[in-house]
Design a protein around this motif. Structure first.
Motif, PDB file in Angstrom:
ATOM      1  N   TRP A  56       7.360   1.002  -7.605  1.00  0.00           N
ATOM      2  CA  TRP A  56       6.704   0.576  -6.375  1.00  0.00           C
ATOM      3  C   TRP A  56       5.210   0.803  -6.533  1.00  0.00           C
ATOM      4  O   TRP A  56       4.749   1.933  -6.722  1.00  0.00           O
ATOM      5  CB  TRP A  56       7.211   1.380  -5.174  1.00  0.00           C
ATOM      6  N   LYS A  57       4.437  -0.271  -6.449  1.00  0.00           N
ATOM      7  CA  LYS A  57       2.998  -0.168  -6.697  1.00  0.00           C
ATOM      8  C   LYS A  57       2.231  -1.019  -5.691  1.00  0.00           C
ATOM      9  O   LYS A  57       2.750  -2.002  -5.156  1.00  0.00           O
ATOM     10  CB  LYS A  57       2.694  -0.624  -8.129  1.00  0.00           C
ATOM     11  N   ARG A  58       1.002  -0.633  -5.447  1.00  0.00           N
ATOM     12  CA  ARG A  58       0.189  -1.309  -4.437  1.00  0.00           C
ATOM     13  C   ARG A  58      -0.212  -2.727  -4.865  1.00  0.00           C
ATOM     14  O   ARG A  58      -0.426  -2.998  -6.038  1.00  0.00           O
ATOM     15  CB  ARG A  58      -1.068  -0.492  -4.161  1.00  0.00           C
ATOM     16  N   HIS A  59      -0.345  -3.620  -3.849  1.00  0.00           N
ATOM     17  CA  HIS A  59      -0.788  -4.996  -4.100  1.00  0.00           C
ATOM     18  C   HIS A  59      -2.127  -5.036  -4.838  1.00  0.00           C
ATOM     19  O   HIS A  59      -2.424  -6.024  -5.526  1.00  0.00           O
ATOM     20  CB  HIS A  59      -0.946  -5.749  -2.768  1.00  0.00           C
ATOM     21  N   TYR A  60      -2.899  -3.997  -4.708  1.00  0.00           N
ATOM     22  CA  TYR A  60      -4.222  -3.922  -5.335  1.00  0.00           C
ATOM     23  C   TYR A  60      -4.140  -4.192  -6.833  1.00  0.00           C
ATOM     24  O   TYR A  60      -5.096  -4.663  -7.448  1.00  0.00           O
ATOM     25  CB  TYR A  60      -4.795  -2.523  -5.065  1.00  0.00           C
ATOM     26  N   ALA A  88      -1.660  -6.116  -8.333  1.00  0.00           N
ATOM     27  CA  ALA A  88      -0.672  -7.169  -8.564  1.00  0.00           C
ATOM     28  C   ALA A  88      -1.044  -8.086  -9.727  1.00  0.00           C
ATOM     29  O   ALA A  88      -0.161  -8.677 -10.368  1.00  0.00           O
ATOM     30  CB  ALA A  88      -0.479  -7.995  -7.293  1.00  0.00           C
ATOM     31  N   GLN A 145       0.881  -7.819 -13.193  1.00  0.00           N
ATOM     32  CA  GLN A 145       2.244  -8.327 -13.435  1.00  0.00           C
ATOM     33  C   GLN A 145       2.990  -7.379 -14.389  1.00  0.00           C
ATOM     34  O   GLN A 145       3.530  -7.773 -15.411  1.00  0.00           O
ATOM     35  CB  GLN A 145       2.204  -9.744 -14.016  1.00  0.00           C
ATOM     36  N   GLU A 146       3.057  -6.135 -13.989  1.00  0.00           N
ATOM     37  CA  GLU A 146       3.453  -5.060 -14.905  1.00  0.00           C
ATOM     38  C   GLU A 146       4.957  -4.921 -15.105  1.00  0.00           C
ATOM     39  O   GLU A 146       5.750  -5.080 -14.181  1.00  0.00           O
ATOM     40  CB  GLU A 146       2.883  -3.741 -14.370  1.00  0.00           C
ATOM     41  N   VAL A 155       7.658  -4.139 -12.082  1.00  0.00           N
ATOM     42  CA  VAL A 155       7.000  -3.493 -10.941  1.00  0.00           C
ATOM     43  C   VAL A 155       7.018  -4.433  -9.734  1.00  0.00           C
ATOM     44  O   VAL A 155       6.829  -5.643  -9.851  1.00  0.00           O
ATOM     45  CB  VAL A 155       5.554  -3.120 -11.303  1.00  0.00           C
ATOM     46  N   GLU A 156       7.290  -3.854  -8.564  1.00  0.00           N
ATOM     47  CA  GLU A 156       7.254  -4.596  -7.306  1.00  0.00           C
ATOM     48  C   GLU A 156       5.993  -4.188  -6.557  1.00  0.00           C
ATOM     49  O   GLU A 156       5.740  -2.999  -6.351  1.00  0.00           O
ATOM     50  CB  GLU A 156       8.494  -4.288  -6.461  1.00  0.00           C
ATOM     51  N   TYR A 157       5.203  -5.173  -6.158  1.00  0.00           N
ATOM     52  CA  TYR A 157       3.918  -4.894  -5.513  1.00  0.00           C
ATOM     53  C   TYR A 157       4.067  -4.974  -3.993  1.00  0.00           C
ATOM     54  O   TYR A 157       4.543  -5.979  -3.453  1.00  0.00           O
ATOM     55  CB  TYR A 157       2.853  -5.865  -6.026  1.00  0.00           C
TER      56      TYR A 157
END
Length: 280
Positions: A188-192, A194, A197-198, A151-153
């Motif tokens: 694509w996932k929110r920094h919330y 992070a 580390q998925e 996953v990219e935060y």
């Protein structure tokens, strides 16, 4: 990189993962883990039923073509998105935040966990093992592609901009009708989030009909003793109760390593003194 069409031959991919042999972990609810071991099945679920309401961000978007000449009107981007199911693992080596988020321990007067239903068990494996376990899903005739991806935060703005760029790029909304494009849309996932580390293990449907219902859960056949490298119980459990959990898993058929988690074990330090010191 050649983009693979969703309706093409079944494939298995790893995306944005440098080391396929790096250990990943997941906290399973105790009951589900026992079922997975007994039944040799593991469940993947549609992202829309996860708690984060902004999962699968492209599914929340409308294409607006009213400014085009001739005008094209509006259409939901979800029409281009194949059904997908996923399971979350983590590169985080372990943290109190994740433990408390996914495992509940409340000891009663007998020092037993009064919230067994929500008690978690940490399981480790590798991305290579996950992909190997899914071989049946990308064999000839399989109805889904298999993708494991890191996953990219990003900020909300960055996520929306990526969707806009894709829809106005070379492939248009059809970018999301490729295996890589659909996988990216789910990574694509929110920094919330992070701290998680998925790593996501995903099934992406090769064929689907817009008028057919999509199941929220897909079961994947596994060999738990091949897939799971180790199992650890919540470190807040009393030793006698952890031993009971171990017996349950052995009875269910698990033969692998049961690794003690010492995160909550007390410590006593013995300090070797080099100089004389005063009495208290």
């Amino acid at each position: 990189m050649k983009l693979l069409p969703i309706n093409g031959d079944p494939c298995s991919l790893a995306a944005r993962i440098e080391n396929l042999d790096q250990e990943v972990r997941r906290i399973f609810p105790l009951g589900r883990l026992l079922d997975a071991v007994k039944n040799k099945e593991m469940a993947l679920v549609r992202p829309r039923i996860w708690e984060d309401p902004r999962e699968d961000a492209p599914s929340l978007c409308m294409l607006d073509g009213r400014g085009l000449t001739p005008a094209k009107g509006q259409r939901q981007l979800a029409d281009y998105l194949a059904p997908a199911w996923a399971q979350c693992w983590s590169l985080n080596p372990g943290s109190d935040t994740l433990l408390r988020a996914y495992s509940r321990v409340r000891l009663d007067e007998n020092r037993r966990n009064a919230d067994r239903l929500n008690e978690g068990v940490t399981v480790t494996t590798t991305v290579r093992h996950l992909l190997a376990a899914s071989e049946g899903w990308h064999a000839e005739g399989a109805d889904a592609h298999v993708v494991a991806g890191g996953v990219e935060y990003l900020t909300d703005k960055e996520i929306w901009q990526r969707i806009v760029n894709a829809c106005n790029g070379e492939h248009g909304p059809g970018f999301f009708q490729t295996v890589q494009g659909r996988a990216e849309s789910l990574l694509w996932k929110r920094h919330y989030f992070a701290h998680e580390q998925e790593v996501r293990f995903m099934l992406i449907s090769r064929e689907w009909s817009q008028d057919q219902p999509v199941p929220d859960v897909r079961a994947m056949r596994i060999d738990p003793n091949m897939l799971f490298r180790s199992i650890s119980f919540d470190p807040r459990l009393q030793p006698f109760e952890a031993n009971e959990r171990a017996s349950e898993l052995r009875e269910a058929g698990y033969e692998g390593e049961i690794r003690p988690d010492l995160s909550y074990q007390g410590m006593l330090g013995l300090l070797e003194m080099k100089t004389e010191w005063p009495d208290p």
